[in-house]
Design a protein around this motif. Structure first.
Motif, mmCIF file in Angstrom:
data_model
loop_
_atom_site.group_PDB
_atom_site.id
_atom_site.type_symbol
_atom_site.label_atom_id
_atom_site.label_comp_id
_atom_site.label_asym_id
_atom_site.label_seq_id
_atom_site.Cartn_x
_atom_site.Cartn_y
_atom_site.Cartn_z
ATOM 1 N N PRO A 140 -18.936 7.194 4.498
ATOM 2 C CA PRO A 140 -18.992 7.064 5.844
ATOM 3 C C PRO A 140 -17.765 7.154 6.957
ATOM 4 O O PRO A 140 -16.600 7.006 6.309
ATOM 5 N N PRO A 141 -17.990 7.836 8.058
ATOM 6 C CA PRO A 141 -16.804 8.129 8.699
ATOM 7 C C PRO A 141 -15.800 7.074 9.046
ATOM 8 O O PRO A 141 -14.665 7.369 9.195
ATOM 9 N N LEU A 142 -16.326 5.933 9.617
ATOM 10 C CA LEU A 142 -15.670 4.820 9.991
ATOM 11 C C LEU A 142 -14.685 4.413 8.734
ATOM 12 O O LEU A 142 -13.661 4.197 9.063
ATOM 13 N N VAL A 143 -15.184 4.464 7.442
ATOM 14 C CA VAL A 143 -14.472 4.118 6.403
ATOM 15 C C VAL A 143 -13.391 4.882 6.205
ATOM 16 O O VAL A 143 -12.198 4.536 5.923
ATOM 17 N N MET A 144 -13.516 6.339 6.150
ATOM 18 C CA MET A 144 -12.551 7.284 5.987
ATOM 19 C C MET A 144 -11.554 7.109 6.996
ATOM 20 O O MET A 144 -10.406 7.380 6.703
ATOM 21 N N ALA A 145 -11.790 6.845 8.273
ATOM 22 C CA ALA A 145 -11.019 6.769 9.207
ATOM 23 C C ALA A 145 -10.099 5.454 9.186
ATOM 24 O O ALA A 145 -8.807 5.677 9.341
#
Length: 295
Positions: A140-145
């Protein structure tokens, strides 16, 4: 003869451009979205000239004016240290737009190039690129961010890097799908027969046919990037104070809900306003290009 053909081609291009503009102007969704996006961009550019208290962008403290409700003097009220919220919201648009421009400006060229290579060459090139894309899409992009900004110091540059780290994946899959359909078309085979280079075929023959899909995707992604950036700031992993950031303003104002609701609600409405504008514009562009495809 060539002059005659050029003369005939020019009115045709003008006619197509006029028809596209006419259809766009008759689409309420597209027009409203374009006006919202234009207002956000103009507000961000001319923020020092249209805001009533530009000095409130910095480390300004005025405890006599703290927690003032919306009024003619302070349209969005003031925050817990007396700074004008309308001024900080308008300047916050600058951060949001800069985030969207840098993230998409990084992700789109990478994703587009990888998608073109995978879709045109196939074989092991397709396997390597698309399997890496699938792995990246599983995160998930938010988790990576959150992970990147937690390891690095939370600031604007790291926030942009964190969001851009996985954003190329959707563009890769989009361009890959289009390229697979186009690589067997007659105009591509004709270019190959005439001895055109692979670079010419990829970027002069196939890529122009992907522009409409990229335009729609970019507009929709811009609103999503603004939301992700605001989410990072809300969680304390975005831009650091006193730089005005919409997500940070929402987080700081949430501590004073419900008594001083304007400190959180109005910056949140500004995030909604910007994201809604890009989404409406993207929907309008999608409808416009869909009509062109039918024709």
């Amino acid at each position: 003869m060539s002059d005659l053909m050029t003369t005939q081609a020019e009115p045709k291009r003008l006619s197509n451009a006029y028809q596209n503009w006419y259809r766009f102007s008759r689409n309420p969704t597209a027009v409203i979205g374009a006006l919202i996006v234009l207002s956000v961009i103009l507000a961000a550019i001319f923020a020092p000239y249209i805001t009533p208290y530009p000095k409130d962008v910095g480390s300004v403290v005025n405890f006599k004016a703290r927690h003032l409700p919306p009024s003619f003097e302070h349209w969005f009220g003031t925050d817990n240290v007396g700074r004008d919220l309308f001024t900080r919201t308008i300047f916050g648009f600058r951060v949001s737009l800069l985030l969207a421009v840098v993230v998409l400006g990084t992700a789109i060229p990478i994703g587009t190039t990888l998608g073109l290579l995978a879709g045109y060459f196939g074989g092991w090139v397709e396997i390597v690129i698309m399997r890496l894309t699938d792995i990246a899409l599983a995160i998930p992009p938010l988790v990576m961010a959150l992970a990147v900004t937690a390891v690095l110091s939370p600031d604007l540059i790291n926030s942009m890097l964190a969001i851009a780290a996985l954003w190329w994946t959707w563009h890769t899959r989009l361009i890959y799908s289009i390229t697979r359909q186009l690589r067997s078309q007659e105009f591509v085979e004709a270019a190959e027969t005439l001895g055109a280079s692979k670079v010419h075929i990829l970027f002069r023959e196939i890529l122009p046919n992907c522009v409409s899909a990229l335009a729609v995707k970019t507009s929709l992604d811009a609103g999503f990037v603004i939301l992700v950036g605001a989410s990072l700031s809300f969680l304390g992993l975005g831009i650091r104070p006193p730089t005005p950031d919409l997500g940070t303003m929402v987080a700081q104002g949430a501590a004073f809900l419900p008594d001083y609701w304007w400190e959180s609600v109005l910056p949140g409405c500004a995030i909604l306003y910007a994201a809604l504008g890009f989404n409406l514009l993207g929907d309008g562009l999608r409808d416009l290009f869909a009509v062109e495809d039918v024709r």
